[in-house]
Design a protein around this motif. Structure first.
Motif, PDB file in Angstrom:
ATOM      1  N   VAL A  47      13.031  58.194  67.375  1.00  0.00           N
ATOM      2  CA  VAL A  47      14.425  57.471  67.300  1.00  0.00           C
ATOM      3  C   VAL A  47      14.559  55.974  67.257  1.00  0.00           C
ATOM      4  CG1 VAL A  47      16.741  57.212  68.249  1.00  0.00           C
ATOM      5  CG2 VAL A  47      15.601  59.415  68.351  1.00  0.00           C
ATOM      6  N   LYS A  48      15.070  55.445  66.069  1.00  0.00           N
ATOM      7  CA  LYS A  48      15.006  54.129  66.197  1.00  0.00           C
ATOM      8  C   LYS A  48      16.315  53.463  66.756  1.00  0.00           C
ATOM      9  CE  LYS A  48      11.360  52.633  62.975  1.00  0.00           C
ATOM     10  NZ  LYS A  48      11.154  51.766  61.677  1.00  0.00           N
ATOM     11  N   VAL A  49      16.401  52.518  67.696  1.00  0.00           N
ATOM     12  CA  VAL A  49      17.541  51.848  68.011  1.00  0.00           C
ATOM     13  C   VAL A  49      17.640  50.411  67.816  1.00  0.00           C
ATOM     14  CG1 VAL A  49      19.186  51.516  69.751  1.00  0.00           C
ATOM     15  CG2 VAL A  49      17.814  53.495  69.730  1.00  0.00           C
ATOM     16  N   LYS A  50      18.718  49.796  67.479  1.00  0.00           N
ATOM     17  CA  LYS A  50      18.828  48.430  66.980  1.00  0.00           C
ATOM     18  C   LYS A  50      19.819  47.856  67.853  1.00  0.00           C
ATOM     19  CE  LYS A  50      19.447  44.947  62.917  1.00  0.00           C
ATOM     20  NZ  LYS A  50      19.754  44.649  61.871  1.00  0.00           N
ATOM     21  N   VAL A  51      19.309  46.911  68.422  1.00  0.00           N
ATOM     22  CA  VAL A  51      20.306  46.152  69.414  1.00  0.00           C
ATOM     23  C   VAL A  51      20.118  44.629  69.021  1.00  0.00           C
ATOM     24  CG1 VAL A  51      20.592  45.260  72.005  1.00  0.00           C
ATOM     25  CG2 VAL A  51      19.623  47.601  71.352  1.00  0.00           C
ATOM     26  N   GLY A  52      21.349  44.065  68.214  1.00  0.00           N
ATOM     27  CA  GLY A  52      21.225  43.076  67.701  1.00  0.00           C
ATOM     28  C   GLY A  52      20.059  42.720  66.664  1.00  0.00           C
ATOM     29  N   SER A  79      12.754  63.432  76.121  1.00  0.00           N
ATOM     30  CA  SER A  79      12.383  62.484  76.763  1.00  0.00           C
ATOM     31  C   SER A  79      11.718  61.389  75.890  1.00  0.00           C
ATOM     32  CB  SER A  79      11.626  62.571  78.077  1.00  0.00           C
ATOM     33  OG  SER A  79      10.436  63.489  77.593  1.00  0.00           O
ATOM     34  N   GLY A  80      11.758  59.963  76.142  1.00  0.00           N
ATOM     35  CA  GLY A  80      11.136  59.394  75.053  1.00  0.00           C
ATOM     36  C   GLY A  80      10.612  58.124  75.604  1.00  0.00           C
ATOM     37  N   ARG A  81       9.696  57.186  75.088  1.00  0.00           N
ATOM     38  CA  ARG A  81       9.253  55.985  75.485  1.00  0.00           C
ATOM     39  C   ARG A  81       9.217  54.884  74.337  1.00  0.00           C
ATOM     40  NH1 ARG A  81       6.997  53.850  80.061  1.00  0.00           N
ATOM     41  NH2 ARG A  81       6.938  55.987  81.029  1.00  0.00           N
ATOM     42  N   GLU A  82       9.654  53.561  74.709  1.00  0.00           N
ATOM     43  CA  GLU A  82       9.450  52.689  73.681  1.00  0.00           C
ATOM     44  C   GLU A  82       8.043  52.744  73.376  1.00  0.00           C
ATOM     45  OE1 GLU A  82      10.911  48.743  74.434  1.00  0.00           O
ATOM     46  OE2 GLU A  82      12.595  49.645  75.664  1.00  0.00           O
ATOM     47  N   THR A  83       7.771  52.443  71.711  1.00  0.00           N
ATOM     48  CA  THR A  83       6.647  52.472  71.263  1.00  0.00           C
ATOM     49  C   THR A  83       6.115  51.154  71.863  1.00  0.00           C
ATOM     50  OG1 THR A  83       7.189  51.917  69.177  1.00  0.00           O
ATOM     51  CG2 THR A  83       6.712  54.016  69.390  1.00  0.00           C
ATOM     52  N   ARG A  84       6.647  50.055  71.747  1.00  0.00           N
ATOM     53  CA  ARG A  84       6.356  48.511  72.150  1.00  0.00           C
ATOM     54  C   ARG A  84       7.219  48.281  73.125  1.00  0.00           C
ATOM     55  NH1 ARG A  84       5.719  45.873  66.113  1.00  0.00           N
ATOM     56  NH2 ARG A  84       4.033  47.050  65.350  1.00  0.00           N
ATOM     57  N   GLY A  85       6.812  48.444  74.407  1.00  0.00           N
ATOM     58  CA  GLY A  85       7.426  47.940  75.586  1.00  0.00           C
ATOM     59  C   GLY A  85       7.606  49.264  76.738  1.00  0.00           C
ATOM     60  N   GLN A  86       8.279  48.884  77.878  1.00  0.00           N
ATOM     61  CA  GLN A  86       8.373  49.885  79.181  1.00  0.00           C
ATOM     62  C   GLN A  86       9.619  50.486  79.049  1.00  0.00           C
ATOM     63  OE1 GLN A  86       5.381  50.015  80.921  1.00  0.00           O
ATOM     64  NE2 GLN A  86       4.636  48.466  79.282  1.00  0.00           N
ATOM     65  N   GLY A  87      10.465  50.476  78.363  1.00  0.00           N
ATOM     66  CA  GLY A  87      11.810  51.232  78.276  1.00  0.00           C
ATOM     67  C   GLY A  87      11.502  52.810  78.043  1.00  0.00           C
ATOM     68  N   THR A  88      12.430  53.512  78.666  1.00  0.00           N
ATOM     69  CA  THR A  88      12.496  54.882  78.635  1.00  0.00           C
ATOM     70  C   THR A  88      13.897  55.416  78.306  1.00  0.00           C
ATOM     71  OG1 THR A  88      12.675  55.128  80.918  1.00  0.00           O
ATOM     72  CG2 THR A  88      10.492  55.170  80.028  1.00  0.00           C
ATOM     73  N   ALA A  89      13.816  56.792  78.042  1.00  0.00           N
ATOM     74  CA  ALA A  89      15.242  57.311  77.885  1.00  0.00           C
ATOM     75  C   ALA A  89      15.020  58.809  77.983  1.00  0.00           C
ATOM     76  CB  ALA A  89      15.773  57.346  76.208  1.00  0.00           C
ATOM     77  N   ARG A  90      15.826  59.258  79.008  1.00  0.00           N
ATOM     78  CA  ARG A  90      15.757  60.613  79.299  1.00  0.00           C
ATOM     79  C   ARG A  90      17.121  61.525  79.130  1.00  0.00           C
ATOM     80  NH1 ARG A  90      13.148  58.791  83.610  1.00  0.00           N
ATOM     81  NH2 ARG A  90      14.837  59.260  84.875  1.00  0.00           N
ATOM     82  N   VAL A 114      18.905  55.682  80.997  1.00  0.00           N
ATOM     83  CA  VAL A 114      17.974  54.765  79.762  1.00  0.00           C
ATOM     84  C   VAL A 114      17.719  53.667  80.526  1.00  0.00           C
ATOM     85  CG1 VAL A 114      18.281  53.395  77.846  1.00  0.00           C
ATOM     86  CG2 VAL A 114      19.551  55.519  78.081  1.00  0.00           C
ATOM     87  N   THR A 115      16.405  53.102  80.291  1.00  0.00           N
ATOM     88  CA  THR A 115      16.126  51.770  80.915  1.00  0.00           C
ATOM     89  C   THR A 115      15.554  50.845  79.767  1.00  0.00           C
ATOM     90  OG1 THR A 115      13.571  52.471  81.150  1.00  0.00           O
ATOM     91  CG2 THR A 115      14.959  52.983  83.014  1.00  0.00           C
ATOM     92  N   GLY A 116      15.395  49.559  79.950  1.00  0.00           N
ATOM     93  CA  GLY A 116      14.877  48.829  78.790  1.00  0.00           C
ATOM     94  C   GLY A 116      16.153  47.988  78.206  1.00  0.00           C
ATOM     95  N   ARG A 117      15.928  47.490  77.063  1.00  0.00           N
ATOM     96  CA  ARG A 117      17.042  46.477  76.455  1.00  0.00           C
ATOM     97  C   ARG A 117      18.229  47.471  76.232  1.00  0.00           C
ATOM     98  NH1 ARG A 117      12.474  44.553  72.400  1.00  0.00           N
ATOM     99  NH2 ARG A 117      11.343  46.487  72.974  1.00  0.00           N
ATOM    100  N   PRO A 118      18.364  48.647  75.776  1.00  0.00           N
ATOM    101  CA  PRO A 118      19.769  49.208  75.370  1.00  0.00           C
ATOM    102  C   PRO A 118      20.466  49.342  76.551  1.00  0.00           C
ATOM    103  CG  PRO A 118      18.141  50.079  74.069  1.00  0.00           C
ATOM    104  CD  PRO A 118      17.274  49.184  75.148  1.00  0.00           C
ATOM    105  N   ALA A 119      19.789  49.436  77.713  1.00  0.00           N
ATOM    106  CA  ALA A 119      20.457  49.610  79.144  1.00  0.00           C
ATOM    107  C   ALA A 119      21.367  48.613  79.571  1.00  0.00           C
ATOM    108  CB  ALA A 119      19.415  49.952  80.122  1.00  0.00           C
ATOM    109  N   GLN A 120      20.954  47.329  79.108  1.00  0.00           N
ATOM    110  CA  GLN A 120      21.861  46.158  79.385  1.00  0.00           C
ATOM    111  C   GLN A 120      23.167  46.163  79.106  1.00  0.00           C
ATOM    112  OE1 GLN A 120      21.182  42.632  76.861  1.00  0.00           O
ATOM    113  NE2 GLN A 120      19.817  43.932  75.604  1.00  0.00           N
ATOM    114  N   PHE A 121      23.673  46.916  78.076  1.00  0.00           N
ATOM    115  CA  PHE A 121      25.227  47.314  77.799  1.00  0.00           C
ATOM    116  C   PHE A 121      25.865  47.981  78.773  1.00  0.00           C
ATOM    117  CE2 PHE A 121      22.974  46.352  73.746  1.00  0.00           C
ATOM    118  CZ  PHE A 121      23.619  45.081  73.578  1.00  0.00           C
ATOM    119  N   GLY A 122      25.271  48.911  79.755  1.00  0.00           N
ATOM    120  CA  GLY A 122      25.966  49.448  80.740  1.00  0.00           C
ATOM    121  C   GLY A 122      26.670  50.713  80.228  1.00  0.00           C
ATOM    122  N   ARG A 123      27.359  51.387  81.086  1.00  0.00           N
ATOM    123  CA  ARG A 123      27.972  52.746  80.795  1.00  0.00           C
ATOM    124  C   ARG A 123      28.924  52.897  79.805  1.00  0.00           C
ATOM    125  NH1 ARG A 123      31.495  56.661  81.410  1.00  0.00           N
ATOM    126  NH2 ARG A 123      30.956  58.823  82.171  1.00  0.00           N
ATOM    127  N   GLY A 124      29.929  51.806  80.024  1.00  0.00           N
ATOM    128  CA  GLY A 124      31.049  51.620  79.011  1.00  0.00           C
ATOM    129  C   GLY A 124      30.581  51.626  77.794  1.00  0.00           C
TER     130      GLY A 124
END
Length: 203
Positions: A47-52, A79-90, A114-124
């Motif tokens: 899954v590809k996710v774009k953040v800005g 469950s997945g892990r970033e291909t370039r980074g330490q972020g994870t999603a479960r 979610v950990t990593g860059r997408p997690a910065q936006f928070g639950r809301g």
């Protein structure tokens, strides 16, 4: 975080049940998703996710832990892990289907981490994104389910566009993200200015 969504599709519950288990058919309704392999129980893909300006690719698997046809209940653990980074999603996704006015009501509960860059936006923000994505998915699924077989489009092999979190969440969230970036930049500039002042005093 736990998210809850509901939607309806205009087909009987048995038809909707078969469609949701037809991964190759419903995958194009999931923005940014690519199915590489499916053996009837385990889905492997990305899954590809774009953040800005940043695009993050998660690679992983999703396993059907439960397919209770009499109860029309599905439990999927992904469950997945970033291909370039330490972020994870479960995520553990529980979907329950029920007959409603000749159509099918689908209730979906998602336990997401979610950990990593997408997690910065928070639950809301993630909840807003989830609401919009489920709406898009439901509309796409309903369209596919009501198509006649000869009308179904031929899928091409082009890689799908990444899921754009800011565009999907809409302008209010984009403004919120911009405000957060502005605050962070201001804090960084203030810290640099203070360090320069302290350095000047000690010379």
């Amino acid at each position: 975080m736990e998210l809850h969504h509901e939607f309806t599709v205009p087909v009987p519950v048995d038809d909707a049940w078969r469609a949701l288990l037809d991964i190759e058919r419903v995958a194009p309704c999931l923005p940014g998703a690519v199915v590489e392999e499916y053996d009837g129980k385990t889905v492997t893909g990305s899954v590809k996710v774009k953040v800005g300006p940043v695009t993050v690719t998660y690679r992983g698997t999703a396993v059907f832990e439960e397919q209770d046809e009499p109860a029309h209940r599905i439990v999927l653990a992904a469950s997945g892990r970033e291909t370039r980074g330490q972020g994870t999603a479960r995520a553990t996704v529980t979907a329950t289907l029920a007959e409603r006015d000749g159509g099918t009501a689908v209730s979906v509960r998602t336990d997401l981490t979610v950990t990593g860059r997408p997690a910065q936006f928070g639950r809301g923000v993630l909840a807003e994104v989830g609401d919009r994505l489920v709406g898009q998915f439901a509309a796409c699924l309903a369209e596919r389910l009501t198509e006649r077989p000869q009308d179904e489009p031929v899928l091409d092999e082009e890689e799908p566009e990444p899921l754009d979190l800011l565009r999907t969440a809409g302008l209010p969230v984009a403004k919120r993200a911009a405000a957060l970036l502005a605050v962070a930049l201001l804090a960084w500039l203030t810290a640099r200015l203070q360090r320069r002042r302290r350095t000047g005093r000690h010379r």
